[in-house]
Design an enzyme around this catalytic site. Structure first.
Site, mmCIF file in Angstrom:
data_model
loop_
_atom_site.group_PDB
_atom_site.id
_atom_site.type_symbol
_atom_site.label_atom_id
_atom_site.label_comp_id
_atom_site.label_asym_id
_atom_site.label_seq_id
_atom_site.Cartn_x
_atom_site.Cartn_y
_atom_site.Cartn_z
ATOM 1 N N SER A 48 0.830 -1.190 0.000
ATOM 2 C CA SER A 48 0.000 0.000 0.000
ATOM 3 C C SER A 48 0.869 1.247 0.000
ATOM 4 C CB SER A 48 -0.873 -0.042 1.254
ATOM 5 O OG SER A 48 -1.986 0.781 1.122
ATOM 6 N N CYS A 55 -3.327 9.890 26.494
ATOM 7 C CA CYS A 55 -2.381 9.888 27.607
ATOM 8 C C CYS A 55 -1.077 9.208 27.255
ATOM 9 C CB CYS A 55 -3.031 9.215 28.804
ATOM 10 S SG CYS A 55 -4.522 10.068 29.294
ATOM 11 N N GLU A 56 -0.465 9.621 26.172
ATOM 12 C CA GLU A 56 0.883 9.144 25.894
ATOM 13 C C GLU A 56 1.618 10.101 24.971
ATOM 14 O OE1 GLU A 56 1.090 5.506 23.270
ATOM 15 O OE2 GLU A 56 -0.842 5.180 24.210
HETATM 16 N N1 LLP Z 1 -6.354 -5.167 -1.872
HETATM 17 C C1 LLP Z 1 -5.838 -5.854 -0.868
HETATM 18 C C2 LLP Z 1 -5.811 -7.305 -0.946
HETATM 19 C C3 LLP Z 1 -5.323 -5.188 0.248
HETATM 20 O O1 LLP Z 1 -4.790 -5.880 1.238
HETATM 21 C C4 LLP Z 1 -5.379 -3.769 0.304
HETATM 22 C C5 LLP Z 1 -4.846 -3.039 1.455
HETATM 23 C C6 LLP Z 1 -5.960 -3.090 -0.772
HETATM 24 C C7 LLP Z 1 -6.437 -3.815 -1.856
HETATM 25 C C8 LLP Z 1 -6.088 -1.603 -0.796
HETATM 26 O O2 LLP Z 1 -4.866 -0.965 -0.759
HETATM 27 P P1 LLP Z 1 -4.781 0.628 -0.991
HETATM 28 O O3 LLP Z 1 -5.215 0.909 -2.410
HETATM 29 O O4 LLP Z 1 -5.700 1.276 -0.029
HETATM 30 O O5 LLP Z 1 -3.387 0.970 -0.744
HETATM 31 N N2 LLP Z 1 -3.547 0.790 7.219
HETATM 32 C C9 LLP Z 1 -2.514 1.047 6.228
HETATM 33 C C10 LLP Z 1 -2.843 0.435 4.890
HETATM 34 C C11 LLP Z 1 -3.097 -1.058 4.933
HETATM 35 C C12 LLP Z 1 -3.489 -1.618 3.599
HETATM 36 C C13 LLP Z 1 -3.943 -3.027 3.704
HETATM 37 N N3 LLP Z 1 -4.373 -3.610 2.493
HETATM 38 C C14 LLP Z 1 -2.282 2.552 6.118
HETATM 39 O O6 LLP Z 1 -2.937 3.302 6.808
HETATM 40 O O7 LLP Z 1 -1.425 2.990 5.364
#
Ligand code: LLP
Length: 453
Positions: free
Chosen positions: A240, A382-383
């Site tokens: 990502s 609180c951190e």
């Molecule tokens: N397809 C699959 C199989 C995935 O695992 C993901 C994201 C996507 C599509 C979508 O990816 P995107 O286009 O949004 O990059 N929490 C992290 C991002 C975790 C992404 C997990 N999988 C952040 O805030 O950067």
């Protein structure tokens, strides 16, 4: 009305891992590219999105508040469908609520759901099951049963245990789901290690180099031949917040020798297209992402008839969203820095803490002003790690009570929000044509005890 100024250059290159907006240029106004499509500055210098004044929104709906530009969301969905064609799926993990699910469906996207919870929200929004793609690296029997029961469009298979589970569930069932196998192609991308998924050493999918992918294909082909599943394709997701297009082309190249001989009709290259978070960053447009993947496919000998699609999440919703906070304290810690504390923090945006991600901060009441004052924007938790913008810049007339905004918070903010310190989660409003509507109400104090028995 005039438009916010063009992005200023940020030679520090605060990038995918987001070191923050430091270096020359960081103290100019927030770049236009970081704001939603309908953002404009009125004659008093105040920022409006969807024709709605942001400071007024904060007064009316309270803070912290997630504000989404509805026409920006719609335009991004349409752009995805134009770039990739039918079958392109919105990765709902980036931001999901009933209104968002409905919007993505209305604009022609399929929806990628990776848990029974995401499946439930999408179905509650009235999205037809055949437009859903079920993902997940550890799908439970309940999740698979629910997906089969409603007839989801595709299931992306992630492990041999899942094949066993599916086989058991389908033994006495007339349902014949379309399935894809998730392959890890062994291609590394330059992004934070927590969001890298395409390398060999991964919990996701079947490794190409280890031979697991070939074994999975063998098993799924056999189940297809017996009429248990319809084995339609191969899926790979590299990671990502990926800025470079080369890794996607490289993945196609690596996958092609494996994929082409199978004669399967579908290839999905996952999500991952990066977005700009701070001044000076630039991400490739969706259409360029799609065309570079398609070019790689034809160069690698993948037949034209193959449906090649993707599942963007962040690129659809990130820039559409802005978070509004209220400034509660301004503390000048002599010899160190100025801490500006707002009424949210790591509970509505854990990304800086988790990945060191960089953001900008600005005052919607004077969005075109220079931001000469270096600050650290922190939350109310609180951190000490509760940092929203490690090295931010704001106008030097900032006062307690001001509404402060962080742009590009539309992806993985609300969806990863928590109740840490029992802070109620913010409301979400969609703005369009001069109107704001609540699509997720703010949590109340009563909500904080609703699960206690
Ligand atoms: N397809 C699959 C199989 C995935 O695992 C993901 C994201 C996507 C599509 C979508 O990816 P995107 O286009 O949004 O990059 N929490 C992290 C991002 C975790 C992404 C997990 N999988 C952040 O805030 O950067």
């Amino acid at each position: 009305m005039n438009s916010p100024s063009a992005p200023t250059a940020d030679p520090s290159g605060a990038g995918a891992s987001g070191a923050g907006a430091s270096g020359a240029g960081a103290s100019g106004p927030v770049g236009r590219a970081l704001l939603p499509a309908t953002a404009e500055i009125d004659s008093a210098g105040r920022l409006r999105v969807g024709g709605v004044d942001l400071v007024g929104l904060a007064d009316e709906f309270g803070t912290p508040l997630f504000v989404y530009d509805e026409s920006h969301l719609r335009a991004r969905c349409r752009e995805a469908v134009e770039a990739w064609g039918d079958g392109v799926a919105y990765a709902t993990k980036a931001f999901l609520c009933v209104a968002m699910a409905r919007l993505a469906y209305e604009e022609g996207m399929c929806l990628d759901v990776s848990t029974g919870g995401e499946l439930h929200v999408a179905l509650s929004a009235g999205v037809p099951a055949e437009r859903l793609v079920l993902h997940g690296s550890n799908k439970s029997e309940e999740e698979l049963t629910a997906a089969l029961g409603v007839g989801v469009g595709r299931i992306v298979i992630d492990s041999f245990d899942e094949i066993d589970r599916l086989q058991r569930l389908l033994a006495a069932s007339p349902v014949r789901p379309k399935v894809l196998a998730r392959i890890t192609p062994g291609v590394e991308v330059h992004t934070h290690e927590f969001v890298r998924t395409g390398q060999d050493d991964s919990k996701f999918g079947f490794g190409l180099t280890s031979g697991s992918a070939a074994q999975a294909v063998e098993r799924l082909s056999e189940l297809d031949a017996r009429g248990v599943v319809e084995f339609v394709g191969i899926h790979a997701h590299l990671g990502s917040q990926v800025f470079a297009l080369a890794p996607f082309a490289r993945a196609v190249e690596v996958l092609a020798d494996f994929f082409a001989p199978l004669g399967l009709p579908e290839l999905v290259v996952g999500g991952g297209l990066g977005v700009a978070y701070v001044n000076g960053e630039e991400a490739p447009p969706m259409v360029q992402w799609a065309s570079s993947v398609r070019r790689a496919c034809s160069q690698a000998g993948i037949h034209d008839s193959v449906r090649v699609t993707a599942e963007p999440g962040r690129a659809i919703v990130a820039t559409a969203g802005i978070t509004l906070y209220r400034v509660g304290t301004i503390k000048d810690v002599a010899g160190h820095r100025i801490y500006v504390s707002v009424d949210g923090g790591m509970s509505d945006n854990p990304r800086p803490v988790l990945y060191g991600s960089g953001y900008e901060a600005f005052l919607p009441r004077e969005a075109a002003s220079a931001r000469p004052m270096p600050i650290r924007l922190v939350g109310k938790h609180c951190e000490s790690g509760d940092v929203v913008v490690a090295e931010g810049y704001v106008p030097d007339d900032l006062v307690v009570g001001d509404v402060l905004a962080t742009p590009v918070t539309g992806a993985y903010g609300h969806s990863m929000a928590s109740n840490y310190n029992k802070v109620p989660r913010p409301a979400v409003v969609f703005v369009a044509d001069g109107e704001a509507r609540t699509v997720v109400r703010r949590e109340t104090l009563d909500d904080l005890v609703r699960l206690d028995v």
